[in-house]
Design a protein around this motif. Structure first.
Motif, PDB file in Angstrom:
ATOM      1  N   ASN A   5      -1.200 -14.210  -3.168  1.00  0.00           N
ATOM      2  CA  ASN A   5      -2.388 -15.051  -3.119  1.00  0.00           C
ATOM      3  C   ASN A   5      -3.483 -14.486  -4.012  1.00  0.00           C
ATOM      4  O   ASN A   5      -3.766 -13.289  -3.947  1.00  0.00           O
ATOM      5  CB  ASN A   5      -2.924 -15.085  -1.681  1.00  0.00           C
ATOM      6  N   ILE A   6      -4.083 -15.341  -4.818  1.00  0.00           N
ATOM      7  CA  ILE A   6      -5.282 -14.983  -5.585  1.00  0.00           C
ATOM      8  C   ILE A   6      -6.454 -15.670  -4.896  1.00  0.00           C
ATOM      9  O   ILE A   6      -6.399 -16.865  -4.596  1.00  0.00           O
ATOM     10  CB  ILE A   6      -5.207 -15.492  -7.045  1.00  0.00           C
ATOM     11  N   VAL A   7      -7.520 -14.903  -4.661  1.00  0.00           N
ATOM     12  CA  VAL A   7      -8.722 -15.439  -4.036  1.00  0.00           C
ATOM     13  C   VAL A   7      -9.870 -15.290  -5.025  1.00  0.00           C
ATOM     14  O   VAL A   7     -10.135 -14.189  -5.517  1.00  0.00           O
ATOM     15  CB  VAL A   7      -9.073 -14.675  -2.732  1.00  0.00           C
ATOM     16  N   LEU A   8     -10.545 -16.383  -5.313  1.00  0.00           N
ATOM     17  CA  LEU A   8     -11.722 -16.347  -6.176  1.00  0.00           C
ATOM     18  C   LEU A   8     -12.953 -16.597  -5.321  1.00  0.00           C
ATOM     19  O   LEU A   8     -13.097 -17.663  -4.711  1.00  0.00           O
ATOM     20  CB  LEU A   8     -11.626 -17.388  -7.293  1.00  0.00           C
ATOM     21  N   PHE A   9     -13.827 -15.593  -5.256  1.00  0.00           N
ATOM     22  CA  PHE A   9     -15.058 -15.691  -4.497  1.00  0.00           C
ATOM     23  C   PHE A   9     -16.132 -16.332  -5.367  1.00  0.00           C
ATOM     24  O   PHE A   9     -16.572 -15.748  -6.355  1.00  0.00           O
ATOM     25  CB  PHE A   9     -15.505 -14.298  -4.040  1.00  0.00           C
ATOM     26  N   GLU A  10     -16.484 -17.566  -5.055  1.00  0.00           N
ATOM     27  CA  GLU A  10     -17.548 -18.302  -5.732  1.00  0.00           C
ATOM     28  C   GLU A  10     -17.437 -18.261  -7.257  1.00  0.00           C
ATOM     29  O   GLU A  10     -18.380 -17.896  -7.958  1.00  0.00           O
ATOM     30  CB  GLU A  10     -18.915 -17.787  -5.286  1.00  0.00           C
ATOM     31  N   PRO A  11     -16.301 -18.671  -7.814  1.00  0.00           N
ATOM     32  CA  PRO A  11     -16.160 -18.653  -9.274  1.00  0.00           C
ATOM     33  C   PRO A  11     -17.182 -19.572  -9.949  1.00  0.00           C
ATOM     34  O   PRO A  11     -17.540 -20.613  -9.394  1.00  0.00           O
ATOM     35  CB  PRO A  11     -14.728 -19.131  -9.494  1.00  0.00           C
ATOM     36  N   GLU A  12     -17.615 -19.160 -11.128  1.00  0.00           N
ATOM     37  CA  GLU A  12     -18.686 -19.889 -11.820  1.00  0.00           C
ATOM     38  C   GLU A  12     -18.247 -20.598 -13.098  1.00  0.00           C
ATOM     39  O   GLU A  12     -18.883 -21.566 -13.515  1.00  0.00           O
ATOM     40  CB  GLU A  12     -19.808 -18.906 -12.175  1.00  0.00           C
ATOM     41  N   ILE A  13     -17.204 -20.117 -13.739  1.00  0.00           N
ATOM     42  CA  ILE A  13     -16.806 -20.627 -15.052  1.00  0.00           C
ATOM     43  C   ILE A  13     -15.487 -21.388 -14.924  1.00  0.00           C
ATOM     44  O   ILE A  13     -14.461 -20.800 -14.584  1.00  0.00           O
ATOM     45  CB  ILE A  13     -16.696 -19.472 -16.073  1.00  0.00           C
ATOM     46  N   PRO A  14     -15.514 -22.695 -15.190  1.00  0.00           N
ATOM     47  CA  PRO A  14     -14.308 -23.499 -14.975  1.00  0.00           C
ATOM     48  C   PRO A  14     -13.105 -23.048 -15.792  1.00  0.00           C
ATOM     49  O   PRO A  14     -11.984 -23.091 -15.296  1.00  0.00           O
ATOM     50  CB  PRO A  14     -14.744 -24.922 -15.342  1.00  0.00           C
ATOM     51  N   SER A  15     -13.309 -22.595 -17.013  1.00  0.00           N
ATOM     52  CA  SER A  15     -12.153 -22.191 -17.819  1.00  0.00           C
ATOM     53  C   SER A  15     -11.468 -20.958 -17.241  1.00  0.00           C
ATOM     54  O   SER A  15     -10.243 -20.835 -17.318  1.00  0.00           O
ATOM     55  CB  SER A  15     -12.557 -21.961 -19.278  1.00  0.00           C
ATOM     56  N   ASN A  16     -12.225 -20.053 -16.648  1.00  0.00           N
ATOM     57  CA  ASN A  16     -11.591 -18.903 -15.993  1.00  0.00           C
ATOM     58  C   ASN A  16     -10.735 -19.355 -14.819  1.00  0.00           C
ATOM     59  O   ASN A  16      -9.594 -18.914 -14.653  1.00  0.00           O
ATOM     60  CB  ASN A  16     -12.640 -17.904 -15.498  1.00  0.00           C
ATOM     61  N   THR A  17     -11.281 -20.229 -13.986  1.00  0.00           N
ATOM     62  CA  THR A  17     -10.523 -20.726 -12.840  1.00  0.00           C
ATOM     63  C   THR A  17      -9.304 -21.509 -13.302  1.00  0.00           C
ATOM     64  O   THR A  17      -8.218 -21.375 -12.729  1.00  0.00           O
ATOM     65  CB  THR A  17     -11.424 -21.581 -11.932  1.00  0.00           C
ATOM     66  N   GLY A  18      -9.456 -22.291 -14.350  1.00  0.00           N
ATOM     67  CA  GLY A  18      -8.315 -23.028 -14.904  1.00  0.00           C
ATOM     68  C   GLY A  18      -7.233 -22.104 -15.419  1.00  0.00           C
ATOM     69  O   GLY A  18      -6.040 -22.314 -15.172  1.00  0.00           O
ATOM     70  N   ASN A  19      -7.629 -21.058 -16.126  1.00  0.00           N
ATOM     71  CA  ASN A  19      -6.646 -20.090 -16.632  1.00  0.00           C
ATOM     72  C   ASN A  19      -5.948 -19.370 -15.490  1.00  0.00           C
ATOM     73  O   ASN A  19      -4.732 -19.143 -15.526  1.00  0.00           O
ATOM     74  CB  ASN A  19      -7.322 -19.070 -17.557  1.00  0.00           C
ATOM     75  N   ILE A  20      -6.695 -18.991 -14.477  1.00  0.00           N
ATOM     76  CA  ILE A  20      -6.097 -18.333 -13.304  1.00  0.00           C
ATOM     77  C   ILE A  20      -5.164 -19.313 -12.594  1.00  0.00           C
ATOM     78  O   ILE A  20      -4.069 -18.937 -12.159  1.00  0.00           O
ATOM     79  CB  ILE A  20      -7.192 -17.791 -12.367  1.00  0.00           C
ATOM     80  N   GLY A  21      -5.563 -20.565 -12.507  1.00  0.00           N
ATOM     81  CA  GLY A  21      -4.697 -21.579 -11.911  1.00  0.00           C
ATOM     82  C   GLY A  21      -3.387 -21.712 -12.660  1.00  0.00           C
ATOM     83  O   GLY A  21      -2.315 -21.830 -12.055  1.00  0.00           O
ATOM     84  N   ARG A  22      -3.451 -21.684 -13.961  1.00  0.00           N
ATOM     85  CA  ARG A  22      -2.223 -21.764 -14.772  1.00  0.00           C
ATOM     86  C   ARG A  22      -1.329 -20.553 -14.501  1.00  0.00           C
ATOM     87  O   ARG A  22      -0.113 -20.676 -14.373  1.00  0.00           O
ATOM     88  CB  ARG A  22      -2.574 -21.850 -16.247  1.00  0.00           C
TER      89      ARG A  22
END
Length: 167
Positions: A5-22
């Motif tokens: 499991n990856i947990v992102l605490f209050e991520p701010e930048i959509p491209s980072n979250t998208g890359n992590i999602g990929r």
């Protein structure tokens, strides 16, 4: 079965979250998002970074950190922070553990880190570098956890069938 499991605490930048999602889609990892998010999940930048993989990602959202803890009371959580004493390679990752990363501008809040001093870890860096990019950090730690668990369900060398490389 291994389900990291990856947990992102209050991520701010959509491209980072998208890359992590990929990365999560490519590894069978569940993605947990603790709100508030600094973007909408429908933003083009998020979908572009996650490409066509976003619909394949196992995503769980939480209204806040307390909601996350209440819904995952027995979770073994390893928290990435530049303040940790242990290096991420010194951790023995359980097959169902949670790897938590903080928001880009501030990391995981100090009060949360203090609650979990034994499970905080860091990625070594030289000099006075503040931190690595969030998506790079998540990939580095996730792949160490996957390695330790034998890369469950993943294609290994000699198993590549989608592409043929010729000299």
């Amino acid at each position: 079965m291994v389900k990291l499991n990856i947990v992102l605490f209050e991520p701010e930048i959509p491209s980072n979250t998208g890359n992590i999602g990929r990365t999560c889609a490519a590894t069978g990892t569940r993605l947990h998002l603790i709100e508030p998010l600094g973007f909408s999940l429908s933003e083009k930048a998020l979908k572009r970074a996650g490409m066509d993989y976003w619909k394949e990602i196992d995503v769980v959202r939480y209204i806040d950190y307390q909601d996350f803890m209440e819904k995952n009371p027995d979770a073994r959580i390893y928290m990435a922070t530049t303040k940790a004493r242990k290096v991420y390679t010194e951790i023995s990752y359980e097959p169902d553990c949670f790897l938590m990363f903080g928001k880009e501008s501030a990391g995981i809040p100090e009060e949360i880190l203090k609650e979990h001093p034994d499970t905080c870890m860091r990625i070594p860096m030289i000099g006075e570098t503040r931190s690595l990019n969030l998506s790079n950090s998540a990939a580095i730690v996730l792949y160490e956890a996957l390695r330790q668990n034998g890369f469950p369900g993943m294609r290994l060398s000699g198993e590549l069938t989608r592409y043929r490389w010729e000299a």
